[in-house]
Design an enzyme around this catalytic site. Structure first.
Site, PDB file in Angstrom:
ATOM      1  N   LYS A 173       0.892  -1.131   0.124  1.00 47.74           N
ATOM      2  CA  LYS A 173       0.159  -0.180   0.085  1.00 47.74           C
ATOM      3  C   LYS A 173       0.916   1.238  -0.049  1.00 47.74           C
ATOM      4  CE  LYS A 173      -1.877   2.533   3.297  1.00 47.74           C
ATOM      5  NZ  LYS A 173      -1.884   3.758   2.597  1.00 47.74           N
ATOM      6  N   GLU A 248      10.792   2.050   9.608  1.00 49.69           N
ATOM      7  CA  GLU A 248      11.923   3.049   9.530  1.00 49.69           C
ATOM      8  C   GLU A 248      11.182   4.242   9.702  1.00 49.69           C
ATOM      9  OE1 GLU A 248      13.544   5.989   8.384  1.00 49.69           O
ATOM     10  OE2 GLU A 248      13.109   5.494   6.450  1.00 49.69           O
ATOM     11  N   CYS A 282      13.217  11.956   5.626  1.00 50.22           N
ATOM     12  CA  CYS A 282      13.412  11.743   7.152  1.00 50.22           C
ATOM     13  C   CYS A 282      14.932  11.830   7.532  1.00 50.22           C
ATOM     14  CB  CYS A 282      13.156  10.230   7.637  1.00 50.22           C
ATOM     15  SG  CYS A 282      13.776   8.985   6.331  1.00 50.22           S
ATOM     16  N   GLU A 383       9.951  16.364  15.419  1.00 51.82           N
ATOM     17  CA  GLU A 383      10.014  16.401  14.040  1.00 51.82           C
ATOM     18  C   GLU A 383       9.068  17.183  13.324  1.00 51.82           C
ATOM     19  OE1 GLU A 383       8.916  12.609  11.673  1.00 51.82           O
ATOM     20  OE2 GLU A 383      10.885  12.849  10.781  1.00 51.82           O
TER      21      GLU A 383
END
Ligand code: TXE
Length: 479
Positions: A173, A248, A282, A383
């Site tokens: 997906k 991750e 990232c 973040e």
């Protein structure tokens, strides 16, 4: 444009006929519909994968390799079409999609097409016991791959390529925000001769389609890239079923600059490591720590370069900074700029929405540099995942190491210095899965990739990925 699921080599509407709007970040308009798949679609994808598995897992490595390399060649042949689709769907500059995203997706297939032919297992002779052990690396079966929106095809294929190279069949997906290139990939897989059912792509929301993949009791492994909270949720759902997991997740990476570095190289790379892909990678170095003796000079030069970046429509070749991926993400990032002001951060440049003529409803934001006085403020700890970086000075190695490690994340770190001793000492002590010294995001696909702490568990890349997508079985024979 309406896209469909790709199941058993065929394109089909979602079985319950529910759809989601797809927005173009460049102008904020709906330009297509994507399936909102449910458990029924995931079950159909699983069934196709399960049926394909016995044959695919026995297909010779040469044949698998040839098909993967063919997919890679076809992606390269259609780079223009894929890059345009990626840029339109994600908001990233077309130049970046053409130079990085699509070539890298092609490399993923080529690399794992080659790597599988070199993937050897171990044998151990039990000396004095008259026995020999050998280890088989067997494909897991049907595996799930779930990927995010920031590097859509790049990260989608980073999972799929090793999974199928190792002999698994896949239910995958892509992000619901950026489904286009995954959809186009289905056509390429058919053309390359990938047997039907080896790769199945279901589109839809994380909380329904993604959740159905994770909850499926016979999908034995999940490879996921995305937000840390989602990763933690997936781990909770998967744990009672003892699924193999590769996660991750997010990062808040330090970029540590010493006065003895090659200044111009550092400056140019730091602009890129801060703002490439609108800061939505990232690996971006979002916390910049600069040795006090060059801090004022760096601040002046960096702000000048950042202010000169061109924010514009993603399809224009001259654009440096395109649109952020979605309205909600733009709002999240702008929320952090407001928080920085409340926390007494100084906005050195940027901080505002940009109106691009003709595309007034697009999700554009100026690249933003915030000077902070303390490293434990929210903008320095959480973040943000947008075109926003913080900068602050440091004086000693001990001080900067402590600040660098004092976040919950541990994905990557960048170090700028020509001092060997310092390089070795800091590289050893930085809490990160990847350390770059005097460079950033230089990637060799053979190397392990992943993070520590809240940046995830497991490693992707090279034989690490092939190990993840196989089960080791030891056979001990007494002779
Ligand atoms: O990611 P999500 P979001 C970070 C970044 C960003 C934040 C949230 O800070 O602001 O995460 O982004 C699927 N079961 N990163 O909300 O939701 C989802 O459909 C199964 C860092 O967009 O984690 C998509 O396919 N799947 C990151 C994928 O997970 C689920 C890149 C990622 O979406 C699911 C992106 C569920 N319950 C964001 N919920 C990186 N590491 O590079 C969602 N998904």
């Amino acid at each position: 444009m309406t896209i469909q699921n790709y199941i058993n080599g065929q394109f089909q509407d979602p079985l319950e006929n529910n759809w989601i709007d797809n927005y173009s970040p460049a102008n904020g308009e709906i330009y297509g519909k994507i399936p909102s798949s449910t458990t029924t679609d995931v079950d159909a994808a699983y069934t196709a994968a399960k049926q394909a598995f016995p044959s695919w897992s026995k297909t010779t490595l040469e044949t698998r390799s040839r098909i993967l390399i063919k997919i890679s060649e076809l992606l390269e042949a259609h780079i223009q079409r894929f890059a345009a689709a990626e840029s339109k769907d994600n908001g990233k500059p077309i130049s970046l999609a053409k130079a990085v995203d699509i070539p890298r997706a092609a490399s993923n297939f080529r690399f794992f097409g080659n790597a599988i032919t070199q993937f050897a297992s171990e044998s151990h002779e039990s000396v004095g016991q008259g026995a020999v052990n050998y280890t088989l690396r067997q494909p897991i079966g049907v595996v799930g791959c779930i990927s995010p929106w920031n590097l859509p095809l790049y990260l989608f294929t980073w999972k799929i390529a090793p999974a199928i190279a190792a002999g698994n069949c896949v239910v995958a997906k892509p992000s619901e925000v950026t489904p286009m290139t995954a959809y186009l990939l289905g056509e390429i897989c058919n053309e390359a001769g990938l047997p039907k059912g080896v790769l199945n792509i279901v589109h839809g929301l994380g909380t329904s389609t993604g959740q159905a993949i994770v909850e499926h009791k016979d999908i034995k492994a999940i490879s996921f890239t995305g937000g840390t909270e989602t990763g933690a949720h997936i781990a909770r759902v998967a744990a009672p079923m003892f699924k193999k997991l590769s996660l991750e997740l997010g990062g808040k990476n330090p970029n540590i600059i010493f006065a003895d570095c090659d200044y111009n190289d550092m400056l140019n790379t730091t602009v890129r490591s801060s703002f490439a892909n609108q800061g939505q990678i990232c690996l971006c170095g979002s916390r910049i720590f600069v040795e006090a003796s060059i801090y004022e000079q760096f601040k002046k030069d960096f702000v000048a370069k950042v202010s000169a970046l061109k924010v514009g429509h993603p399809s224009e070749e001259s654009t440096n900074i395109g649109a952020l991926v979605s309205k909600s993400h733009l709002e999240k990032v702008m929320g952090y700029i407001a928080i920085a002001k409340e926390e007494n951060g100084t906005i050195l440049c940027g901080g505002n929405k940009v109106t691009v003529k003709g595309y007034e409803n697009g999700y554009y934001l100026e690249p933003t540099v915030i000077e902070v006085t303390t490293d434990d403020c929210r903008v320095n700890q959480e973040e943000i995942f947008g075109p926003v970086v913080t900068i602050m000075p440091f004086t000693t190695e001990e001080e900067v190491l402590e600040m660098a490690n004092k976040v919950k994340y541990g994905l990557s770190a960048t170090l700028w210095t020509n001092n060997l001793k310092r390089t070795m000492q800091l590289s050893n002590q930085l809490q990160a899965g990847i350390v770059w010294v005097n460079t950033w995001m230089m990637r060799d696909l053979r190397t392990p990739f992943g993070g520590v702490k809240a940046s995830g568990v497991g490693r992707e890349g090279g034989f690490e990925a092939l190990r993840f997508f196989t089960e080791a079985k030891n056979v001990c024979i007494k002779y």
